[in-house]
Scaffold this active site. Structure first.
Site, mmCIF file in Angstrom:
data_model
loop_
_atom_site.group_PDB
_atom_site.id
_atom_site.type_symbol
_atom_site.label_atom_id
_atom_site.label_comp_id
_atom_site.label_asym_id
_atom_site.label_seq_id
_atom_site.Cartn_x
_atom_site.Cartn_y
_atom_site.Cartn_z
ATOM 1 N N ASP A 14 -6.869 -14.446 11.003
ATOM 2 C CA ASP A 14 -7.962 -14.324 10.021
ATOM 3 C C ASP A 14 -8.523 -15.681 9.625
ATOM 4 O OD1 ASP A 14 -7.497 -11.444 9.779
ATOM 5 O OD2 ASP A 14 -5.727 -12.004 8.623
ATOM 6 N N GLU A 15 -8.388 -16.680 10.498
ATOM 7 C CA GLU A 15 -8.875 -18.016 10.157
ATOM 8 C C GLU A 15 -10.385 -18.155 10.304
ATOM 9 O OE1 GLU A 15 -4.762 -18.411 12.044
ATOM 10 O OE2 GLU A 15 -6.668 -17.525 12.657
ATOM 11 N N HIS A 58 -12.780 -10.161 14.504
ATOM 12 C CA HIS A 58 -13.629 -11.340 14.337
ATOM 13 C C HIS A 58 -14.987 -10.897 13.802
ATOM 14 C CE1 HIS A 58 -11.218 -13.258 17.884
ATOM 15 N NE2 HIS A 58 -10.567 -13.291 16.753
ATOM 16 N N LYS A 62 4.915 -1.626 28.139
ATOM 17 C CA LYS A 62 4.632 -2.600 29.197
ATOM 18 C C LYS A 62 5.913 -3.333 29.598
ATOM 19 C CE LYS A 62 2.103 -6.933 30.026
ATOM 20 N NZ LYS A 62 1.076 -7.861 29.507
#
Length: 425
Positions: free
Chosen positions: A13-14, A41, A141
């Site tokens: 969350d920068e 984003h 996975k």
């Protein structure tokens, strides 16, 4: 091929979207390396706001081709929903510029159901996931039972593997609020629509090997990395430099710059240790002024002061060549601003450049702060470094010095696309 890698340097969350958007205007190719639709984003263009999750932010640039790489997990309904939203907002032709590695893994609706069940079993030790199914998908996975994107195109293989996953989870959890027939039917429609997007990643990248500018967009951040983050309160992928190189088969000698994105303070979503968190009026003010709500989940972010110990640790792993400091303007109205410069561990040890691997120990550290004077004036929308108030420049210089001289090359001064200072330093 010159490669620029943009990486989150704290807990996510920068504000990586803005610098990625800016750099993608000159890029031929923009690639996502890890994560899924748990990422978020935001990019603001004029009066339009674009929210990105699984899609690379480079789609905003009309001349940039975009790749969702082998290290990602792809929730196909979200992929198409996000594409439709972008095109509805005017990004015409976006669907023709985005491709998915056939080696990426499929994040199913089944995984989301399981995610919720696994979190419920953890009780008070919840990881605080987004509930999007990312962890269970990466688990499948690693256990070699997952479904790759390329396998969607083979209906028989896809059906066999999905039914096996459904049976396995029912054996573990009992009855599920999930209908495997519904998901199989959904993919009958997706199969034809996906075909133009699925590529052999290595062959695809070979077409761009002579490109002068390739951009890699990191998701999440180093402190959420599966190996180096605050385990177990992390995501399920490799979010740092090593993960980008591995997932996209990058030539390390072709990497021209590694940009670490750091917020001018620190935030975290979900559970886990957060040494510099401020459970007081300062934390509430950072949350309110910074509008700290998750793009993907809408959850309120926990807030605290800038943590140099955390960022030195991040720098030592990701080897940043430059920093993008975001949301400087959020600090405009603080009389004093604190920066964490050291941790005092429970046994009395003082550390300045690493963090304990044990999350319980990290949760008990005391932070040693340096207090700097606030600048008490408006910086929103400032475009030139010289126009910042002196105390703001001193704050930036303190961070640069504290990180061994790594230059803060870009400084975010507001939410708009052009609210960014680009320094020549």
């Amino acid at each position: 091929m010159g490669i620029t890698i943009v990486l989150g340097s704290q807990w996510g969350d920068e504000g990586k979207g803005k610098i990625t958007d800016m750099l993608s205007q000159e890029a031929t190719l923009c690639a996502r390396a890890a994560g899924g639709h748990n990422a978020g984003h935001t990019i603001v263009h004029g009066n339009k706001t674009y929210d990105f999750h699984i899609l690379p932010s480079g789609l905003v640039s009309p001349n940039c081709v975009n790749l969702i790489g082998a290290g990602t997990v792809v929730h196909v309904p979200s992929f198409f929903k996000e594409l439709a939203s972008l095109e509805d907002k005017g990004l015409e032709g976006a669907a023709k510029r985005v491709f998915i590695s056939d080696r990426a893994h499929v994040c199913l609706n089944l995984h989301s159901v399981v995610d919720g069940l696994e979190e419920a079993r953890l009780g008070g030790r919840k990881v605080g996931t987004t509930g999007k199914g990312i962890g269970p998908c990466y688990s499948d996975k690693a256990a070699r039972r997952g479904i790759r994107v390329g396998e969607i195109l083979d209906e028989a293989v896809f059906e066999r593997k999905l039914r096996n996953l459904d049976a396995g989870y029912r054996a573990r959890f009992g009855d599920l609020e999930y209908n495997v027939e519904d998901e199989l039917a959904m993919f009958k429609d997706f199969r034809a629509r996906l075909t133009p997007h699925i590529v052999d990643q290595l062959a695809f990248l070979q077409e761009y090997k002579d490109s002068p500018n390739t951009l890699v967009e990191g998701a999440n951040a180093l402190m959420l990395d599966l190996d180096h983050g605050t385990y177990p309160f992390v995501t399920s992928s490799s979010t740092g430099l090593g993960g980008a190189v591995q997932a996209l088969s990058l030539n390390p000698t072709s990497i021209s710059s590694i940009i670490g994105v750091v917020k001018a303070y620190t935030t975290r979503v979900g559970s886990g240790p957060f040494p510099s968190e401020q459970l007081n009026a300062d934390g509430e003010k950072l949350q309110s002024v910074g509008r700290e709500f998750g793009v993907t989940t809408g959850r309120k972010r926990r807030c605290g002061w800038f943590d140099l110990v955390l960022c030195r640790y991040s720098q030592a792993i990701n080897h940043y060549t430059a920093l993008n400091l975001t949301k400087l303007d959020v600090l405009d109205d603080f009389d004093e601003i604190k920066v964490g410069v050291a941790y005092i561990l429970p046994d009395g040890t003082r550390t300045t450049n690493t963090i304990p691997a044990d999350a319980d120990v990290l949760d008990k550290v005391e932070v040693e702060y340096v207090t700097l004077p606030g600048w008490k004036c408006n910086t929103m929308g400032v475009k030139r470094y010289e126009e910042l108030p002196e105390k703001a420049r001193e704050y930036i210089a303190f961070i640069e010095k504290g990180l061994g001289g790594v230059p803060v090359k870009w400084i975010g001064t507001g939410p708009a696309r052009d609210d960014m200072i680009a320094r020549s330093t």
